[in-house]
Design an enzyme around this catalytic site. Structure first.
Site, PDB file in Angstrom:
ATOM      1  N   HIS A  39       0.840  -1.204   0.000  1.00 10.20           N
ATOM      2  CA  HIS A  39       0.000   0.000   0.000  1.00 10.20           C
ATOM      3  C   HIS A  39       0.880   1.260   0.000  1.00 10.20           C
ATOM      4  O   HIS A  39       0.609   2.223  -0.731  1.00 10.20           O
ATOM      5  CB  HIS A  39      -0.927  -0.034   1.215  1.00 10.20           C
ATOM      6  CG  HIS A  39      -1.603   1.262   1.533  1.00 10.20           C
ATOM      7  ND1 HIS A  39      -2.584   1.806   0.734  1.00 10.20           N
ATOM      8  CD2 HIS A  39      -1.431   2.122   2.575  1.00 10.20           C
ATOM      9  CE1 HIS A  39      -2.996   2.949   1.272  1.00 10.20           C
ATOM     10  NE2 HIS A  39      -2.307   3.170   2.387  1.00 10.20           N
ATOM     11  N   HIS A  63       3.803   7.195   5.108  1.00 12.71           N
ATOM     12  CA  HIS A  63       2.592   7.886   5.583  1.00 12.71           C
ATOM     13  C   HIS A  63       1.833   7.135   6.675  1.00 12.71           C
ATOM     14  O   HIS A  63       1.099   7.749   7.449  1.00 12.71           O
ATOM     15  CB  HIS A  63       1.669   8.265   4.422  1.00 12.71           C
ATOM     16  CG  HIS A  63       0.804   7.157   3.902  1.00 12.71           C
ATOM     17  ND1 HIS A  63       1.201   6.315   2.897  1.00 12.71           N
ATOM     18  CD2 HIS A  63      -0.434   6.742   4.265  1.00 12.71           C
ATOM     19  CE1 HIS A  63       0.246   5.449   2.651  1.00 12.71           C
ATOM     20  NE2 HIS A  63      -0.759   5.680   3.468  1.00 12.71           N
ATOM     21  N   GLU A  67       1.101   6.090  12.462  1.00 15.71           N
ATOM     22  CA  GLU A  67      -0.220   5.648  12.914  1.00 15.71           C
ATOM     23  C   GLU A  67      -0.260   4.142  13.182  1.00 15.71           C
ATOM     24  O   GLU A  67      -0.901   3.705  14.133  1.00 15.71           O
ATOM     25  CB  GLU A  67      -1.275   6.033  11.866  1.00 15.71           C
ATOM     26  CG  GLU A  67      -2.646   6.230  12.482  1.00 15.71           C
ATOM     27  CD  GLU A  67      -3.718   6.517  11.444  1.00 15.71           C
ATOM     28  OE1 GLU A  67      -3.362   6.806  10.287  1.00 15.71           O
ATOM     29  OE2 GLU A  67      -4.898   6.453  11.804  1.00 15.71           O
ATOM     30  N   ASP A  68       0.391   3.365  12.359  1.00 13.11           N
ATOM     31  CA  ASP A  68       0.191   1.917  12.415  1.00 13.11           C
ATOM     32  C   ASP A  68       1.382   1.093  12.922  1.00 13.11           C
ATOM     33  O   ASP A  68       1.311  -0.129  12.941  1.00 13.11           O
ATOM     34  CB  ASP A  68      -0.200   1.394  11.021  1.00 13.11           C
ATOM     35  CG  ASP A  68      -1.555   1.937  10.584  1.00 13.11           C
ATOM     36  OD1 ASP A  68      -2.345   2.309  11.469  1.00 13.11           O
ATOM     37  OD2 ASP A  68      -1.807   1.992   9.369  1.00 13.11           O
ATOM     38  N   ASP A 129      -3.014   7.988  -1.156  1.00 13.72           N
ATOM     39  CA  ASP A 129      -3.421   6.988  -0.169  1.00 13.72           C
ATOM     40  C   ASP A 129      -4.849   6.524  -0.469  1.00 13.72           C
ATOM     41  O   ASP A 129      -5.145   5.336  -0.550  1.00 13.72           O
ATOM     42  CB  ASP A 129      -3.324   7.646   1.219  1.00 13.72           C
ATOM     43  CG  ASP A 129      -3.920   6.814   2.329  1.00 13.72           C
ATOM     44  OD1 ASP A 129      -3.583   5.632   2.422  1.00 13.72           O
ATOM     45  OD2 ASP A 129      -4.719   7.380   3.107  1.00 13.72           O
ATOM     46  N   ASP A 250     -19.154  11.800 -27.156  1.00 16.43           N
ATOM     47  CA  ASP A 250     -17.764  11.684 -26.708  1.00 16.43           C
ATOM     48  C   ASP A 250     -17.521  10.393 -25.933  1.00 16.43           C
ATOM     49  O   ASP A 250     -16.669  10.334 -25.073  1.00 16.43           O
ATOM     50  CB  ASP A 250     -17.354  12.905 -25.883  1.00 16.43           C
ATOM     51  CG  ASP A 250     -18.176  13.061 -24.619  1.00 16.43           C
ATOM     52  OD1 ASP A 250     -19.254  12.438 -24.524  1.00 16.43           O
ATOM     53  OD2 ASP A 250     -17.753  13.811 -23.721  1.00 16.43           O
TER      54      ASP A 250
HETATM   55 MN    MN Z   1      -2.678   4.633   4.036  1.00 15.14          MN
END
Ligand code: MN
Length: 561
Positions: A39, A63, A67-68, A129, A250
């Site tokens: 990811h 990123h 947090e993780d 993300d 289109d």
């Molecule tokens: Mn993420």
């Protein structure tokens, strides 16, 4: 643009961020049971494809670390510097408040706006993300899917659009579409897929003809390709065309990229010499760019076999800007060697996307009511836009459905407040007229005029609404009330039955419209109540005099309303 793997080989800073993140996320899995680190790489790949700098690429890789994983922001700061740490922190904070209930939504939006104005790269990483999260949404619990998809179409896709990143915005909408409208999506696939293939084949045949034509006329074609309309935007368009796919020209458009602006116009002329254009379908977004900065020439022609086909002509720069918007501007500044983000930002200050952010930042300060904030944000900043013109040719950017009053307030609040009339394309138009793109609007003002409370019924922008309300609060007595339309007469009489005919007779002989007639009161003291058109003072007095002469009329009172 650049390739992530190449960058990874050649750039030690990015290599370091890659290794650090890989270790940090080691053992973690995504919902689709892939390693979590995939990811982070996917987000970084997007950021690289948008041409962003190494700090942003590193931030994309890192990123989710704070947090993780057990690692802290201070560690990131120590290893990768202040700038990367700021970006990672921003991405983490923007993501903290989930989309639950209006308060959380507003809080999130305010953070978005804050980071947009501080450092747009935070939002770009957040968008990268989100893009990967949408691409892997199938693996998420069905209950969550719709919520995430909705948040994507309501916030992330419009945001990407306003930042000029059309490709990203379109892809986000397409990814969300099947989760929000599963039935409609099925219908579309069943009804359109074959049509797409047929049109794509046709485009493949058509392209060489255009190529030859332009090279024969000394226009160096940079490249020519075709693009299929995205499902989500096709669906929106079909709704406007009674679901009739034959009216969509289109479905597959041909896109010609040429070196210069002059070449764009020359190419348009050459193409029209061979295939006549459909009247009214030539759009010059070069002279009059879309509100998000999009530039291109569009035309629909009767092509080979008399099939209607849209052709888009633009330069490579316009193309990059159309696809990547603000990211393309940033990348351009990087290429020019502007190292520092702040300097790049200053150099881009005149870009539509940055002006929009500034506007957004000022605008959000006006709101204390959260519900109103979200509603207005949707209308003022995320809704479809139109561009109207002042008589001097200045372009005014407004939400679809805006009126001359919105236009006037957008120019200046004084002009809005003292507006007494408007002309649209040279003709007098009502103040609640709905403007269209390209309308030339002239506002007539009268000094000392105050806004009318009735404007609140039709204005579209919260900017106009807030100014009208403020003016009304300031001078509650002086606001122009709706002029009275009717007058009510109350006649105290001796005998209502006999008099009724005489009274109405006098009124109608004076050519005054009667709206209603009633008798009230007791038998001993009856009252005749008549509602008529409102009258000028002297006409009313004449009428009253006539009525008073009637035998049996005791007193008459009147009021206008
Ligand atoms: Mn993420």
């Amino acid at each position: 643009m650049e390739n992530f793997n190449e960058l990874l080989q050649n750039n030690n800073f990015i290599k370091k961020a890659h290794e650090f993140s890989k270790k940090a996320h080691h053992g973690q899995k995504r919902k689709n049971s892939e390693p979590y680190f995939n990811h982070c790489v996917a987000a970084a790949e997007s950021v690289v494809s948008w041409g962003l700098d190494e700090q942003t690429v590193a931030a994309a890789l890192l990123h989710d670390v704070v947090e993780d994983t057990p690692h802290t922001l201070d560690e990131i700061k120590g290893l990768f510097g202040e700038e990367v740490a700021f970006l990672v922190d921003g991405v983490t904070k923007v993501g903290m408040v989930r989309y639950r209930g209006i308060e959380a939504k507003v809080e999130n939006l305010r953070k978005f706006i804050l980071y947009l104005s501080q450092d747009i790269r935070v939002i770009l990483v957040k968008l990268a993300d989100r893009l990967h999260n949408m691409r892997t949404l199938y693996a998420v619990h069905p209950q969550k899917q719709k919520r995430i998809a909705l948040e994507t179409t309501e916030i992330y896709a419009p945001l990407a659009y306003r930042l000029g990143m059309q490709r990203l915005s379109g892809e986000l909408e397409d990814l969300a579409f099947p989760y929000i409208y599963p039935q409609e999506y099925k219908w579309l696939i069943a009804n359109v897929k074959g049509r797409y293939e047929e049109r794509e084949k046709y485009a493949q045949k058509f392209k060489p003809a255009i190529e030859t034509m332009l090279t024969d006329n000394q226009i160096a074609l940079t490249r020519i390709d075709s693009r299929a309309k995205r499902y989500a935007s096709l669906y929106k368009k079909l709704l406007r065309y009674d679901m009739n796919i034959d009216h969509i020209y289109d479905l597959v458009a041909i896109r010609a990229i040429v070196p210069t602006i002059e070449d764009c116009y020359a190419a348009l002329g050459i193409i029209h010499q061979h295939w006549p254009p459909v009247p009214g379908r030539i759009k010059d977004y070069i002279a009059l760019p879309k509100p998000n900065g999009y530039r291109s020439l569009h035309t629909v022609v009767f092509g080979p076999d008399n099939k209607l086909t849209e052709i888009q002509i633009r330069t490579a720069q316009m193309h990059d800007e159309a696809e990547f918007g603000i990211a393309a501007h940033l990348a351009y500044q990087q290429q020019k060697g502007t190292k520092n983000y702040i300097e790049r930002k200053v150099a881009m200050a005149d870009k539509k996307e940055l002006m929009w952010i500034k506007q957004l930042q000022n605008w959000q300060k006006e709101f204390t009511n959260t519900e109103e904030f979200v509603q207005s944000l949707k209308i003022d900043f995320f809704k479809d836009r139109i561009l109207a013109l002042t008589p001097k040719g200045e372009v005014i950017d407004l939400p679809a459905g805006a009126t001359p009053i919105d236009f006037a307030y957008q120019i200046h609040s004084e002009i809005g407040s003292s507006c007494v009339g408007a002309k649209v394309n040279g003709k007098i138009a009502p103040l609640d007229d709905k403007l269209s793109s390209g309308d030339m609007v002239e506002i007539n003002v009268q000094k000392s005029k105050k806004p009318s409370a009735s404007w609140l019924d039709f204005v579209k922008t919260s900017h106009a609404r807030n100014h009208i309300k403020a003016a009304l609060r300031q001078s509650p007595d002086s606001f122009i009330k709706e002029p009275p339309k009717k007058t009510e007469l109350k006649l105290a009489v001796k005998n209502s039955i006999g008099l009724l005919k005489d009274v109405t007779g006098i009124i109608s002989r004076s050519h005054i419209d009667i709206h209603s007639v009633n008798t009230q009161g007791s038998e001993k003291a009856p009252i005749i109540k008549i509602v008529i058109d409102v009258l000028l003072k002297d006409k009313l007095e004449k009428l009253l005099a006539k009525l008073k002469k009637l035998k049996g009329v005791e007193t008459i009172t009147h009021r206008a309303f």
